[in-house]
Design an enzyme around this catalytic site. Sequence first.
Site, mmCIF file in Angstrom:
data_model
loop_
_atom_site.group_PDB
_atom_site.id
_atom_site.type_symbol
_atom_site.label_atom_id
_atom_site.label_comp_id
_atom_site.label_asym_id
_atom_site.label_seq_id
_atom_site.Cartn_x
_atom_site.Cartn_y
_atom_site.Cartn_z
ATOM 1 C CG HIS A 264 21.185 -39.108 -38.094
ATOM 2 N ND1 HIS A 264 20.775 -38.627 -39.320
ATOM 3 C CD2 HIS A 264 20.848 -40.425 -38.090
ATOM 4 C CE1 HIS A 264 20.215 -39.613 -40.019
ATOM 5 N NE2 HIS A 264 20.252 -40.722 -39.287
ATOM 6 C CD GLU A 265 21.904 -43.005 -35.472
ATOM 7 O OE1 GLU A 265 20.796 -43.555 -35.371
ATOM 8 O OE2 GLU A 265 22.555 -42.986 -36.542
ATOM 9 C CG HIS A 268 16.756 -42.443 -36.341
ATOM 10 N ND1 HIS A 268 15.819 -42.518 -37.353
ATOM 11 C CD2 HIS A 268 17.971 -42.408 -36.955
ATOM 12 C CE1 HIS A 268 16.458 -42.534 -38.524
ATOM 13 N NE2 HIS A 268 17.748 -42.457 -38.311
ATOM 14 C CD GLU A 294 17.519 -41.976 -42.172
ATOM 15 O OE1 GLU A 294 18.180 -40.928 -42.181
ATOM 16 O OE2 GLU A 294 17.803 -42.937 -41.447
HETATM 17 ZN ZN ZN Z 1 19.210 -42.517 -39.835
#
Ligand code: ZN
Length: 498
Positions: A264-265, A268, A294
Amino acid sequence: MGLNETLAELAGLQKKLYAFQTASSSLYLDATTTAPKDTAEGRGVALGILAGERHDLLTASETGALLDLLWSQKDALDQLHRRQVEELRRERDRLTRIPADEYTRYAMLTNKAGDVWRRAKEQNDFELFRPVLEELVAYNIKFAGYYDSVKAPYDALLDEYERGVDMERLDSFFATLRARIVPLLQAIGEKEPPDDSFLRRHYPVEGQRKLSDHLMQVLGLDRAHCAIGETEHPYTLEFNNKDVRITTHYHEDDVASSMYSVIHEGGHAKYELGISDDVQYTCLAGGVSMGVHESQSRFYENLIGRSLPFIQAIFPKMQELFPEQLGDVTAEQFYRAVNKVQPSLIRTEADELTYCLHTMVRYEIEKQLIGGTLQVKDVPEVWARLYQEYLGVDVPDDRQGCLQDSHWSGGAFGYFPSYALGSAYGAQMLREMERDIDVWGPVSRGDLSQVSEWLREKVHRFGGLLEPADVVKNACGDLDPTVLTDYLERKYRALYGL
Ligand code: ZN
């Protein structure tokens, strides 16, 4: 003064703002990683001054004169500079509308609120947080009027996080999700759940660190420009497109937790690293909105990371790192386990299908709080009712209910919908990507380079050069929640044999 000199001044102003931001971010990074426990006070002094300097610089009359001068010549500016002036004017305008004394009092309030919220959560005591939350809501209603006196207050706040999105769009967006997800969830509830007990065997941190290294390599994160650290709550912090930091948290009894935090990170980080050089050190650097950010993290985490081809690609390495824990498990079983649907109480631990329902609860509550139709004292009760209605779960206490998230204590009202919008944008991007390139062949071999390249070209490189809605439109057309619900139905019907 000629236009070139004026533009040089504009660049100088933005570099100063960048320096303030970099200093504040460094302090945050230090505070959450290596700083000793009782050292917040000194950093607080420095952070207060940096925030004040930034505020003074943006609201100074010289800055106003510079921006007005450039705006009067906007037809002579290229897109890059026109957008910079437009964004800086917007930011300045927003700051100058809030009276200085209110701004300071609000900053002190949010500072205090973080601590109060943490204590209230620890002690499971909503009454402790209630008076602060009441103040925060009152300030936000007031500030919404400063931002935009014509719009409904909650619409004005939503605009701060995802420009162009309002309650009318979100009401229909969430109604579509609810109408499709809730019945699907009920059907799944009648099926035998997959075995996921092996995810909670003992996974030593050392092995998990090696898994993080491997995942970063598969994601194509260049370690010379992206470091990974360990913090209580995972996050991504960007200094510029050559220096991004991600963090994770290792739980020895849960291998999927850190694994999916890293992915997830990492999503980003891919976004920040993919932004083009020509917007660096300007107000257009960084991702364009929370929703688009997101969309990238959740794209990697769910659409790629929780797909069978991706798991097949990384599973041999996982078995090599954890032979005792995963030796008797197949990639297919692992895939089913990490996609197990389970209505639960905690948003950050929710599966891909129920996640949107968690954000929907918060949206409904914020909408009513800011709209003045719900009082803070009634939040726990409404929270419990909505969790029962949407997810079918009983909320035993406020710690696992309305005190679980930090957002409101930081004054963020209107942020939560970004998560659901991100999921919807991501599903639309995947559909477009599948039309353009062979996504799953390379992914099943652990090659994410074409996926990365598509996202960089269609989304990342722009940074804030385009408006959020235009970035989305450019990549995958207008917001359409049925693309997400179609994707979810396809995936979960197959998984659960419905
Ligand atoms: Zn996030």
